[in-house]
Design a protein around this motif. Structure first.
Motif, short mmCIF file in Angstrom:
data_model
loop_
_atom_site.label_atom_id
_atom_site.label_comp_id
_atom_site.label_asym_id
_atom_site.label_seq_id
_atom_site.Cartn_x
_atom_site.Cartn_y
_atom_site.Cartn_z
N TYR A 20 28.20 -19.27 -0.31
CA TYR A 20 28.68 -20.62 -0.57
C TYR A 20 29.59 -20.62 -1.80
O TYR A 20 29.41 -19.82 -2.71
N SER A 121 17.14 -29.70 3.40
CA SER A 121 18.51 -29.55 3.91
C SER A 121 18.93 -30.76 4.73
O SER A 121 20.09 -31.18 4.70
N LYS A 289 22.57 -27.73 8.86
CA LYS A 289 22.03 -27.28 7.59
C LYS A 289 20.55 -26.99 7.78
O LYS A 289 19.83 -27.79 8.39
N ASP A 293 20.31 -23.49 3.36
CA ASP A 293 20.91 -24.56 2.57
C ASP A 293 19.87 -25.22 1.66
O ASP A 293 20.16 -25.56 0.52
#
Length: 506
Positions: A20, A121, A289, A293
């Protein structure tokens, strides 16, 4: 300098590396996603130890992930393992091997942590206030219930897509499916907090993504993106009855289905269907997600109450403003003018406008004409395509489409062109309302044609024949006057009223 973060998820079926980058808003954007089908679940022996062969398989994948990460300057890396490693009696030994050969600390998530990260998430990437999450892994299935965005209950079932395959090993497909459905309904019935909730069921993980992809393929779905894609009970039942009679070779050819999930998709869809029935869900929503996440949402929200972003959608709009270099000062000014116009029309009952309509229009003020960033000549087309076909956390697909139709408004003809493929999505009255809101927004932007915030206030008067809008200005208003008179026809057509504009200086 962009900041990069990485998470490695060692699952029972697949292992995945995700990298990320962190943008100015503080949110994380996925820049790299590498998957390996390791099927570690198949390497658990009779004593629930991960075999040497399984450990070698796992270390080999981790070593390849490490090679990928060499090109990034990481702020932080998290390596987490779920059901198979958690259930392996030799998991402490496995952790030591990972540390010795790869140099990473491998964190083994508890059942509660795995469920929590899935929940986290979902609530930080959607606007769903109350719901039930389900994440089917290879060796376990996690479910949670949250209300007002706060987790209330969680549970981990000791079965997953790989273990449930056993139902199909010795039985005919119809018999196996019947037995599996009975088993699942019995399992889910032990949790009273699951029963008849009548809230959205949110699916997390690869099996849920594949089911959504198959549904989109069967429907020739016209929008891009999976996150926040919506299905209902009959959609899931249709997919289950479509897939269950197929042999593995036929499953390999199903559009939307990953080849490595061909042998586990039917058990997974059966889980979604049984859980939908148990909860009496009002819809199924796909979340792209998931656990990975959630791990970083926990870190990035450590200073926030309950690890929750206060307003997911607001953050998403802010990202769009930043990404397309939109002028925040102008946006706020346009919102002011548009609200004055909107309220004025509402008071005079020109259209059946509601608070929800204003919220949609206010949002559209922030992203109007963002396609100009790509090409000014075809700005409307780019605006519509970008907003309709990109993930906007906090917006379901149909709401994303509404936003795109308003923010890209250029004329009645272009509106008809854009809404054409989605005729069945809206009633005639809603299409007319969206067209009015788009025309109103375009009119407001004409009032700030030179971006000088010339118009400081306005009044609206109406008689049977026309609408008179008086605009009070503190600078030379001639460019705005010219542009607004030129473009007012779109609002006149939408409102079925002539518009008389009076600009006053002073």
């Amino acid at each position: 300098m962009e900041k990069y973060y990485a998470v490695i998820d060692i699952g029972s079926n697949t292992m995945r590396l995700v990298v990320y980058s962190q943008v100015n808003t503080g949110r994380l954007h996925e820049v790299e996603n590498v998957k390996a089908v390791a099927r570690l679940r198949n390497y658990l022996d009779a004593k629930s130890n991960l075999t040497d062969e399984g450990i070698v398989q796992m270390l080999g994948v981790l070593d390849s992930f490490k090679e990928v990460l060499n090109i990034y300057s990481l702020e932080e890396l998290a390596c987490v393992a779920t059901a198979t490693i958690r259930q392996a009696n030799n998991n402490t030994f496995i952790q030591k091997k990972v540390k010795q050969q790869i140099g990473w600390e491998m964190r083994i998530l508890s059942e509660k942590e795995e469920a929590y990260y899935g929940y986290l998430s979902v609530v930080n990437s959607t606007s769903i206030e109350e719901g039930i999450t389900v994440d089917i892994g290879g060796g376990s299935t996690e479910v949670t219930y949250f209300k007002d965005r706060v987790i209330q209950e969680s549970h981990s079932f000791p079965f997953g897509a790989l273990t449930l395959k056993q139902f199909f090993s010795d039985n005919k497909p119809e018999t196996a499916l019947g037995k599996l459905q009975t088993f699942l309904l019995e399992q889910f019935s032990i949790l009273d907090w699951l029963k008849e909730r009548e809230v959205p069921l949110i699916g997390i993980g690869g099996s849920a993504r594949n089911m959504a992809q198959i549904d989109q393929s069967l429907k020739d779905y016209p929008l891009a993106g999976l996150h926040q894609y919506k299905m209902n009970d009959s959609d899931i039942a249709k997919i289950l009855h479509y897939l269950s009679p197929l042999c593995e070779e036929e499953l390999q050819k199903v559009d939307g289905l990953s080849t490595d999930r061909a042998d586990t998709i039917v058990p997974a869809v059966a889980v979604f269907h049984a859980l939908y029935q148990t909860t009496q869900a009002d819809c199924f929503v796909l979340s792209r997600k998931g656990l990975r996440d959630g791990v970083f949402y926990e870190k990035s929200t450590q200073n926030l109450k309950d690890h929750l972003y206060p307003n997911v959608l607001q953050d998403s709009i802010r990202e769009l403003i930043h990404e397309y270099s939109l002028d925040q000062t102008q946006i706020e000014f346009i919102q002011f003018l548009t609200k004055k116009l909107f309220n004025g029309l509402k008071e005079r009952r020109l259209g059946s406008h509601t608070q929800r309509d204003w919220e949609l229009l206010e949002r559209a003020c922030s992203v109007y004409n963002l396609g100009n960033y790509i090409d000014s000549e075809s700005s409307a087309q780019h605006t519509f395509y970008l907003l309709a076909n990109r993930t906007i956390d906090g917006l379901m697909h149909i709401d994303r489409l509404r936003l795109a139709l308003i923010a890209s408004f250029k004329s009645k003809n272009t509106f008809k062109q854009f809404v054409g493929p989605f005729e069945e999505w809206f009633l005639k009255e809603e299409k007319e309302k969206l067209s009015v809101l788009g025309a109103l927004l375009k009119f407001s932007y004409c009032l700030d044609a030179t971006k000088r915030q010339v118009v400081k206030d306005l009044d609206i008067e109406m008689n049977d024949r026309e609408l008179t809008i008086t605009l009070y200005c503190d600078k030379d208003f001639h460019p705005e006057q010219y542009q607004t008179n030129k473009q007012k026809k779109h609002l006149e057509k939408a409102l079925h009223k002539d518009i008389n504009l009076q600009f006053i200086l002073g």
